[in-house]
Design a protein around this motif. Structure first.
Motif, PDB file in Angstrom:
ATOM      1  N   ILE A  30       0.866  -1.175   0.000  1.00 19.61           N
ATOM      2  CA  ILE A  30       0.000   0.000   0.000  1.00 19.61           C
ATOM      3  C   ILE A  30       0.902   1.223   0.000  1.00 19.61           C
ATOM      4  O   ILE A  30       1.937   1.234   0.670  1.00 19.61           O
ATOM      5  CB  ILE A  30      -0.976   0.010   1.197  1.00 19.61           C
ATOM      6  CG1 ILE A  30      -1.905   1.205   1.129  1.00 19.61           C
ATOM      7  CG2 ILE A  30      -0.222  -0.044   2.510  1.00 19.61           C
ATOM      8  CD1 ILE A  30      -3.050   1.155   2.106  1.00 19.61           C
ATOM      9  N   GLY A  31       0.544   2.203  -0.794  1.00 21.29           N
ATOM     10  CA  GLY A  31       1.400   3.370  -0.925  1.00 21.29           C
ATOM     11  C   GLY A  31       0.621   4.672  -0.933  1.00 21.29           C
ATOM     12  O   GLY A  31      -0.601   4.701  -1.068  1.00 21.29           O
ATOM     13  N   TYR A  32       1.374   5.737  -0.775  1.00 20.82           N
ATOM     14  CA  TYR A  32       0.807   7.082  -0.820  1.00 20.82           C
ATOM     15  C   TYR A  32       1.769   7.962  -1.591  1.00 20.82           C
ATOM     16  O   TYR A  32       2.986   7.854  -1.423  1.00 20.82           O
ATOM     17  CB  TYR A  32       0.611   7.624   0.597  1.00 20.82           C
ATOM     18  CG  TYR A  32      -0.030   8.990   0.622  1.00 20.82           C
ATOM     19  CD1 TYR A  32      -1.397   9.125   0.432  1.00 20.82           C
ATOM     20  CD2 TYR A  32       0.729  10.128   0.811  1.00 20.82           C
ATOM     21  CE1 TYR A  32      -1.997  10.370   0.438  1.00 20.82           C
ATOM     22  CE2 TYR A  32       0.146  11.379   0.828  1.00 20.82           C
ATOM     23  CZ  TYR A  32      -1.214  11.498   0.641  1.00 20.82           C
ATOM     24  OH  TYR A  32      -1.804  12.732   0.643  1.00 20.82           O
ATOM     25  N   GLY A  33       1.239   8.814  -2.450  1.00 17.66           N
ATOM     26  CA  GLY A  33       2.121   9.669  -3.233  1.00 17.66           C
ATOM     27  C   GLY A  33       1.369  10.690  -4.045  1.00 17.66           C
ATOM     28  O   GLY A  33       0.265  11.103  -3.689  1.00 17.66           O
ATOM     29  N   ALA A  50      -2.335   4.107  -3.345  1.00 23.18           N
ATOM     30  CA  ALA A  50      -2.155   3.038  -4.329  1.00 23.18           C
ATOM     31  C   ALA A  50      -2.042   1.681  -3.648  1.00 23.18           C
ATOM     32  O   ALA A  50      -1.497   1.571  -2.547  1.00 23.18           O
ATOM     33  CB  ALA A  50      -0.899   3.305  -5.150  1.00 23.18           C
ATOM     34  N   PHE A  51      -2.556   0.666  -4.327  1.00 18.65           N
ATOM     35  CA  PHE A  51      -2.471  -0.725  -3.881  1.00 18.65           C
ATOM     36  C   PHE A  51      -1.817  -1.530  -4.996  1.00 18.65           C
ATOM     37  O   PHE A  51      -2.101  -1.307  -6.164  1.00 18.65           O
ATOM     38  CB  PHE A  51      -3.866  -1.286  -3.594  1.00 18.65           C
ATOM     39  CG  PHE A  51      -4.623  -0.500  -2.576  1.00 18.65           C
ATOM     40  CD1 PHE A  51      -4.484  -0.783  -1.225  1.00 18.65           C
ATOM     41  CD2 PHE A  51      -5.464   0.526  -2.954  1.00 18.65           C
ATOM     42  CE1 PHE A  51      -5.168  -0.059  -0.273  1.00 18.65           C
ATOM     43  CE2 PHE A  51      -6.159   1.269  -2.012  1.00 18.65           C
ATOM     44  CZ  PHE A  51      -6.009   0.972  -0.669  1.00 18.65           C
ATOM     45  N   ASP A  52      -0.953  -2.454  -4.623  1.00 15.50           N
ATOM     46  CA  ASP A  52      -0.237  -3.250  -5.609  1.00 15.50           C
ATOM     47  C   ASP A  52      -0.176  -4.697  -5.124  1.00 15.50           C
ATOM     48  O   ASP A  52       0.159  -4.948  -3.963  1.00 15.50           O
ATOM     49  CB  ASP A  52       1.184  -2.699  -5.788  1.00 15.50           C
ATOM     50  CG  ASP A  52       1.953  -3.399  -6.884  1.00 15.50           C
ATOM     51  OD1 ASP A  52       1.407  -3.540  -7.994  1.00 15.50           O
ATOM     52  OD2 ASP A  52       3.107  -3.802  -6.640  1.00 15.50           O
ATOM     53  N   ILE A  53      -0.526  -5.636  -5.994  1.00 14.20           N
ATOM     54  CA  ILE A  53      -0.346  -7.060  -5.688  1.00 14.20           C
ATOM     55  C   ILE A  53       0.523  -7.638  -6.794  1.00 14.20           C
ATOM     56  O   ILE A  53       0.518  -7.150  -7.921  1.00 14.20           O
ATOM     57  CB  ILE A  53      -1.686  -7.820  -5.580  1.00 14.20           C
ATOM     58  CG1 ILE A  53      -2.510  -7.692  -6.864  1.00 14.20           C
ATOM     59  CG2 ILE A  53      -2.485  -7.346  -4.383  1.00 14.20           C
ATOM     60  CD1 ILE A  53      -3.718  -8.584  -6.912  1.00 14.20           C
ATOM     61  N   TYR A  54       1.293  -8.685  -6.452  1.00 13.02           N
ATOM     62  CA  TYR A  54       2.198  -9.223  -7.455  1.00 13.02           C
ATOM     63  C   TYR A  54       2.536 -10.681  -7.195  1.00 13.02           C
ATOM     64  O   TYR A  54       2.393 -11.196  -6.088  1.00 13.02           O
ATOM     65  CB  TYR A  54       3.489  -8.400  -7.532  1.00 13.02           C
ATOM     66  CG  TYR A  54       4.270  -8.344  -6.244  1.00 13.02           C
ATOM     67  CD1 TYR A  54       5.197  -9.328  -5.906  1.00 13.02           C
ATOM     68  CD2 TYR A  54       4.081  -7.294  -5.360  1.00 13.02           C
ATOM     69  CE1 TYR A  54       5.907  -9.270  -4.722  1.00 13.02           C
ATOM     70  CE2 TYR A  54       4.794  -7.226  -4.172  1.00 13.02           C
ATOM     71  CZ  TYR A  54       5.711  -8.213  -3.866  1.00 13.02           C
ATOM     72  OH  TYR A  54       6.410  -8.158  -2.693  1.00 13.02           O
ATOM     73  N   VAL A 173       4.742   0.633   1.633  1.00 12.47           N
ATOM     74  CA  VAL A 173       5.171  -0.451   2.521  1.00 12.47           C
ATOM     75  C   VAL A 173       4.432  -1.703   2.061  1.00 12.47           C
ATOM     76  O   VAL A 173       3.318  -1.629   1.556  1.00 12.47           O
ATOM     77  CB  VAL A 173       4.873  -0.169   4.018  1.00 12.47           C
ATOM     78  CG1 VAL A 173       5.664   1.023   4.500  1.00 12.47           C
ATOM     79  CG2 VAL A 173       3.396   0.035   4.262  1.00 12.47           C
ATOM     80  N   GLY A 174       5.078  -2.854   2.252  1.00 12.55           N
ATOM     81  CA  GLY A 174       4.437  -4.065   1.784  1.00 12.55           C
ATOM     82  C   GLY A 174       4.915  -5.293   2.530  1.00 12.55           C
ATOM     83  O   GLY A 174       5.824  -5.233   3.371  1.00 12.55           O
TER      84      GLY A 174
END
Length: 179
Positions: A30-33, A50-54, A173-174
């Motif tokens: 999860i991020g902020y920018g 923002a959310f990111d999965i991988y 952070v993740g």
């Protein structure tokens, strides 16, 4: 000439690697920018969550290939800046494909970089009419990761994404799991 050199180096890397135990990694962050949109009808700048999965497949102890999906939503300040713009961006996201590399600092600690391409799909409203624009652009990430003995990992990093319709800068952070 450069494309041929990259292809040869990638092929040699793939062929020369031995089997790696625990070569699969799934994770999310999860991020902020900030986000800067350059849309067909208007521009819109602001903040983003923002959310990111991988999923990452390690080709060696230090290199891997990663497929992911990023989704982002307007932050608090974007709601205010959308009042000054005629375009109201509700969300954007899309898949990405990256080459992953890491440099170990000590056992379980590593610096990493991801270099890849992302498909940016932007949904927005202009004068209460919904629009959609999509472009392919660059996705670059750098950060630090700590991997524990049980396969769990934590990471912090920075992401820069850029295409003709979107420029994004995120700190995130993740967590991830290696199996």
């Amino acid at each position: 000439m450069q494309l041929k050199t990259v292809f040869i180096l990638l092929s040699l890397t793939l062929l020369s690697q031995t089997a790696v135990a625990n070569e699969n990694i799934i994770g999310g962050s999860i991020g902020y920018g900030t986000q800067d949109f350059n849309l067909k009808y208007d521009a819109n700048d602001g903040d983003t969550v923002a959310f990111d999965i991988y999923y990452r497949h390690m080709l060696s102890d230090y290199m891997g290939v990663e497929a992911g999906y990023t989704r982002s939503y307007d932050g608090i300040f974007s709601d205010f800046t959308s009042l000054l713009s005629s375009a109201d961006v509700s969300s954007y996201g899309g898949p990405r494909l990256s080459l992953y590399g890491q440099y170990p600092l000590s056992h379980g600690n590593a610096l990493y970089a991801k270099v890849g391409v992302a498909y940016h799909d932007v949904d927005y409203k202009m004068n209460n009419v919904k629009h959609n624009e999509s472009k392919v652009g660059a996705d670059l990430q750098v950060g630090w990761e700590k991997r524990f003995h049980n396969g769990m990992g934590i990471n912090v990093g920075y992401q820069f994404a850029d295409s003709s319709i979107l420029t994004m800068n995120n700190f995130y952070v993740g967590t991830s799991y290696r199996f």
